[in-house]
Design a protein around this motif. Sequence first.
Motif, PDB file in Angstrom:
ATOM      1  N   ALA A 176      12.349  13.202   8.527  1.00  0.00           N
ATOM      2  CA  ALA A 176      13.121  12.869   7.326  1.00  0.00           C
ATOM      3  C   ALA A 176      14.238  11.886   7.662  1.00  0.00           C
ATOM      4  O   ALA A 176      14.570  11.002   6.858  1.00  0.00           O
ATOM      5  CB  ALA A 176      13.695  14.140   6.704  1.00  0.00           C
ATOM      6  N   ALA A 177      14.810  12.028   8.858  1.00  0.00           N
ATOM      7  CA  ALA A 177      15.858  11.103   9.278  1.00  0.00           C
ATOM      8  C   ALA A 177      15.331   9.695   9.508  1.00  0.00           C
ATOM      9  O   ALA A 177      16.105   8.736   9.558  1.00  0.00           O
ATOM     10  CB  ALA A 177      16.526  11.622  10.554  1.00  0.00           C
ATOM     11  N   GLN A 178      14.008   9.578   9.640  1.00  0.00           N
ATOM     12  CA  GLN A 178      13.372   8.267   9.818  1.00  0.00           C
ATOM     13  C   GLN A 178      12.648   7.814   8.544  1.00  0.00           C
ATOM     14  O   GLN A 178      11.708   7.030   8.589  1.00  0.00           O
ATOM     15  CB  GLN A 178      12.380   8.328  10.990  1.00  0.00           C
ATOM     16  CG  GLN A 178      12.994   8.694  12.320  1.00  0.00           C
ATOM     17  CD  GLN A 178      13.988   7.659  12.812  1.00  0.00           C
ATOM     18  OE1 GLN A 178      13.918   6.495  12.440  1.00  0.00           O
ATOM     19  NE2 GLN A 178      14.933   8.089  13.647  1.00  0.00           N
ATOM     20  N   SER A 179      13.091   8.328   7.404  1.00  0.00           N
ATOM     21  CA  SER A 179      12.590   7.935   6.068  1.00  0.00           C
ATOM     22  C   SER A 179      11.168   8.411   5.787  1.00  0.00           C
ATOM     23  O   SER A 179      10.497   7.876   4.894  1.00  0.00           O
ATOM     24  CB  SER A 179      12.658   6.402   5.885  1.00  0.00           C
ATOM     25  OG  SER A 179      13.982   5.941   6.031  1.00  0.00           O
ATOM     26  N   PHE A 180      10.690   9.422   6.508  1.00  0.00           N
ATOM     27  CA  PHE A 180       9.388  10.014   6.200  1.00  0.00           C
ATOM     28  C   PHE A 180       9.556  11.072   5.118  1.00  0.00           C
ATOM     29  O   PHE A 180      10.560  11.794   5.076  1.00  0.00           O
ATOM     30  CB  PHE A 180       8.763  10.639   7.445  1.00  0.00           C
ATOM     31  CG  PHE A 180       8.095   9.646   8.357  1.00  0.00           C
ATOM     32  CD1 PHE A 180       6.752   9.335   8.191  1.00  0.00           C
ATOM     33  CD2 PHE A 180       8.804   9.030   9.371  1.00  0.00           C
ATOM     34  CE1 PHE A 180       6.124   8.429   9.027  1.00  0.00           C
ATOM     35  CE2 PHE A 180       8.190   8.114  10.218  1.00  0.00           C
ATOM     36  CZ  PHE A 180       6.850   7.813  10.046  1.00  0.00           C
ATOM     37  N   ARG A 181       8.555  11.185   4.283  1.00  0.00           N
ATOM     38  CA  ARG A 181       8.574  12.165   3.197  1.00  0.00           C
ATOM     39  C   ARG A 181       7.304  13.010   3.262  1.00  0.00           C
ATOM     40  O   ARG A 181       6.186  12.489   3.271  1.00  0.00           O
ATOM     41  CB  ARG A 181       8.658  11.444   1.844  1.00  0.00           C
ATOM     42  CG  ARG A 181       8.757  12.353   0.639  1.00  0.00           C
ATOM     43  CD  ARG A 181       9.174  11.556  -0.594  1.00  0.00           C
ATOM     44  NE  ARG A 181       8.273  10.428  -0.838  1.00  0.00           N
ATOM     45  CZ  ARG A 181       7.200  10.499  -1.637  1.00  0.00           C
ATOM     46  NH1 ARG A 181       6.890  11.640  -2.244  1.00  0.00           N
ATOM     47  NH2 ARG A 181       6.431   9.440  -1.830  1.00  0.00           N
ATOM     48  N   GLU A 182       7.491  14.331   3.356  1.00  0.00           N
ATOM     49  CA  GLU A 182       6.344  15.233   3.432  1.00  0.00           C
ATOM     50  C   GLU A 182       5.768  15.450   2.030  1.00  0.00           C
ATOM     51  O   GLU A 182       6.491  15.760   1.091  1.00  0.00           O
ATOM     52  CB  GLU A 182       6.764  16.565   4.047  1.00  0.00           C
ATOM     53  CG  GLU A 182       5.598  17.478   4.368  1.00  0.00           C
ATOM     54  CD  GLU A 182       6.011  18.714   5.141  1.00  0.00           C
ATOM     55  OE1 GLU A 182       5.113  19.488   5.539  1.00  0.00           O
ATOM     56  OE2 GLU A 182       7.234  18.910   5.354  1.00  0.00           O
ATOM     57  N   VAL A 183       4.449  15.300   1.914  1.00  0.00           N
ATOM     58  CA  VAL A 183       3.758  15.422   0.626  1.00  0.00           C
ATOM     59  C   VAL A 183       2.487  16.232   0.843  1.00  0.00           C
ATOM     60  O   VAL A 183       2.090  16.508   1.991  1.00  0.00           O
ATOM     61  CB  VAL A 183       3.403  14.024   0.054  1.00  0.00           C
ATOM     62  CG1 VAL A 183       4.656  13.215  -0.232  1.00  0.00           C
ATOM     63  CG2 VAL A 183       2.471  13.275   0.999  1.00  0.00           C
ATOM     64  N   PRO A 184       1.803  16.654  -0.224  1.00  0.00           N
ATOM     65  CA  PRO A 184       0.514  17.321  -0.051  1.00  0.00           C
ATOM     66  C   PRO A 184      -0.464  16.438   0.720  1.00  0.00           C
ATOM     67  O   PRO A 184      -0.401  15.207   0.651  1.00  0.00           O
ATOM     68  CB  PRO A 184       0.042  17.559  -1.486  1.00  0.00           C
ATOM     69  CG  PRO A 184       1.308  17.623  -2.281  1.00  0.00           C
ATOM     70  CD  PRO A 184       2.240  16.648  -1.636  1.00  0.00           C
ATOM     71  N   ARG A 185      -1.372  17.074   1.427  1.00  0.00           N
ATOM     72  CA  ARG A 185      -2.278  16.346   2.317  1.00  0.00           C
ATOM     73  C   ARG A 185      -3.034  15.232   1.604  1.00  0.00           C
ATOM     74  O   ARG A 185      -3.175  14.129   2.131  1.00  0.00           O
ATOM     75  CB  ARG A 185      -3.262  17.343   2.955  1.00  0.00           C
ATOM     76  CG  ARG A 185      -4.220  16.686   3.962  1.00  0.00           C
ATOM     77  CD  ARG A 185      -5.264  17.678   4.437  1.00  0.00           C
ATOM     78  NE  ARG A 185      -6.213  17.042   5.342  1.00  0.00           N
ATOM     79  CZ  ARG A 185      -6.187  17.145   6.658  1.00  0.00           C
ATOM     80  NH1 ARG A 185      -5.246  17.867   7.244  1.00  0.00           N
ATOM     81  NH2 ARG A 185      -7.102  16.538   7.401  1.00  0.00           N
ATOM     82  N   ASN A 186      -3.532  15.486   0.402  1.00  0.00           N
ATOM     83  CA  ASN A 186      -4.340  14.479  -0.290  1.00  0.00           C
ATOM     84  C   ASN A 186      -3.516  13.292  -0.808  1.00  0.00           C
ATOM     85  O   ASN A 186      -4.077  12.314  -1.308  1.00  0.00           O
ATOM     86  CB  ASN A 186      -5.141  15.102  -1.428  1.00  0.00           C
ATOM     87  CG  ASN A 186      -4.264  15.725  -2.491  1.00  0.00           C
ATOM     88  OD1 ASN A 186      -3.055  15.817  -2.328  1.00  0.00           O
ATOM     89  ND2 ASN A 186      -4.862  16.136  -3.597  1.00  0.00           N
ATOM     90  N   GLU A 187      -2.189  13.377  -0.700  1.00  0.00           N
ATOM     91  CA  GLU A 187      -1.323  12.269  -1.103  1.00  0.00           C
ATOM     92  C   GLU A 187      -0.706  11.547   0.094  1.00  0.00           C
ATOM     93  O   GLU A 187      -0.034  10.524  -0.078  1.00  0.00           O
ATOM     94  CB  GLU A 187      -0.187  12.787  -2.001  1.00  0.00           C
ATOM     95  CG  GLU A 187      -0.656  13.451  -3.288  1.00  0.00           C
ATOM     96  CD  GLU A 187       0.496  14.041  -4.070  1.00  0.00           C
ATOM     97  OE1 GLU A 187       1.669  13.669  -3.761  1.00  0.00           O
ATOM     98  OE2 GLU A 187       0.256  14.864  -4.969  1.00  0.00           O
ATOM     99  N   ALA A 188      -0.936  12.060   1.275  1.00  0.00           N
ATOM    100  CA  ALA A 188      -0.270  11.530   2.464  1.00  0.00           C
ATOM    101  C   ALA A 188      -0.994  10.315   3.027  1.00  0.00           C
ATOM    102  O   ALA A 188      -2.224  10.272   3.063  1.00  0.00           O
ATOM    103  CB  ALA A 188      -0.183  12.610   3.533  1.00  0.00           C
ATOM    104  N   ARG A 189      -0.217   9.338   3.490  1.00  0.00           N
ATOM    105  CA  ARG A 189      -0.824   8.214   4.194  1.00  0.00           C
ATOM    106  C   ARG A 189      -1.103   8.580   5.641  1.00  0.00           C
ATOM    107  O   ARG A 189      -2.084   8.137   6.230  1.00  0.00           O
ATOM    108  CB  ARG A 189       0.086   6.981   4.152  1.00  0.00           C
ATOM    109  CG  ARG A 189      -0.502   5.839   4.962  1.00  0.00           C
ATOM    110  CD  ARG A 189       0.123   4.508   4.684  1.00  0.00           C
ATOM    111  NE  ARG A 189      -0.575   3.463   5.432  1.00  0.00           N
ATOM    112  CZ  ARG A 189      -0.261   2.181   5.407  1.00  0.00           C
ATOM    113  NH1 ARG A 189       0.734   1.765   4.641  1.00  0.00           N
ATOM    114  NH2 ARG A 189      -0.929   1.299   6.120  1.00  0.00           N
ATOM    115  N   TYR A 190      -0.227   9.432   6.230  1.00  0.00           N
ATOM    116  CA  TYR A 190      -0.372   9.777   7.637  1.00  0.00           C
ATOM    117  C   TYR A 190      -0.529  11.289   7.805  1.00  0.00           C
ATOM    118  O   TYR A 190       0.045  12.077   7.045  1.00  0.00           O
ATOM    119  CB  TYR A 190       0.851   9.315   8.441  1.00  0.00           C
ATOM    120  CG  TYR A 190       1.116   7.841   8.346  1.00  0.00           C
ATOM    121  CD1 TYR A 190       0.306   6.918   8.997  1.00  0.00           C
ATOM    122  CD2 TYR A 190       2.182   7.363   7.583  1.00  0.00           C
ATOM    123  CE1 TYR A 190       0.544   5.561   8.900  1.00  0.00           C
ATOM    124  CE2 TYR A 190       2.428   6.010   7.480  1.00  0.00           C
ATOM    125  CZ  TYR A 190       1.604   5.106   8.141  1.00  0.00           C
ATOM    126  OH  TYR A 190       1.840   3.762   8.034  1.00  0.00           O
TER     127      TYR A 190
END
Length: 234
Positions: free
Chosen positions: A73-87
């Motif tokens: 999160a400190a590196q601007s990552f955002r946790e999302v549901p798996r089917n919406e995630a790029r990584y």
Amino acid sequence: MNTDRWTRRIMLLFAALTLLLAGCTTYVTTQVTAFSAWSGSDATRTYAFTRHEDQQNNLELTAYERIVANELAAQSFREVPRNEARYLVELAYGIRSDIVTIAEPVYYNPWPGPYWGRPFDPWGPWGPFPTAYVNQSYPVFTHLLGIRMTERASGKEVYNVSARNFGGESSLVRAMPYLARSALADFPLGNGAVHTVKIPVGNGGMAVTEVSMPAAAPAAASGTSGSSATKPGQ
């Protein structure tokens, strides 16, 4: 003797010195190695953690994922549901124990008190001096965290970073915040980068990069007794 064994001996020596100087230690020092094909932007930093089937109910892994999530999160990552995630983000972790034996001097004072005169010097030019050496054994622990990122759609690995530190701390749980912060402190590192990161002991410490240099050709990892670890792809 191969390079890995020499490297391990040097690392254990540094760890032993750390133990002897523990009263003066104010930093946790971690070696970070990264391999990168990163080309993402802040707008695409969405992710979900991924696990193997036998890790679905692993409470220890859940705790480490929360620690890593804070650093992401400190590196601007955002946790999302798996089917919406790029990584997809996968963790590997482990701890290994070793014993280091150091010859320590036993001192003898041939000039017992009382002392007088100026300047006051209880030892003078004659002592104390070591009369013998006694072998003292200390436990040393190696803590490891690996973070692997792949593109969910293609399965392509885009970032793989590992953090490793040494010391007398026998708990991987207590070492994990330092490992996670060190691993992601300078994200994204260049391909083949090796950093040494120092973090002040205590909560809220700022990571400080001490050394940055290109990595040499990676050597094959050697097996070691007294270790436990999880590895991506297993």
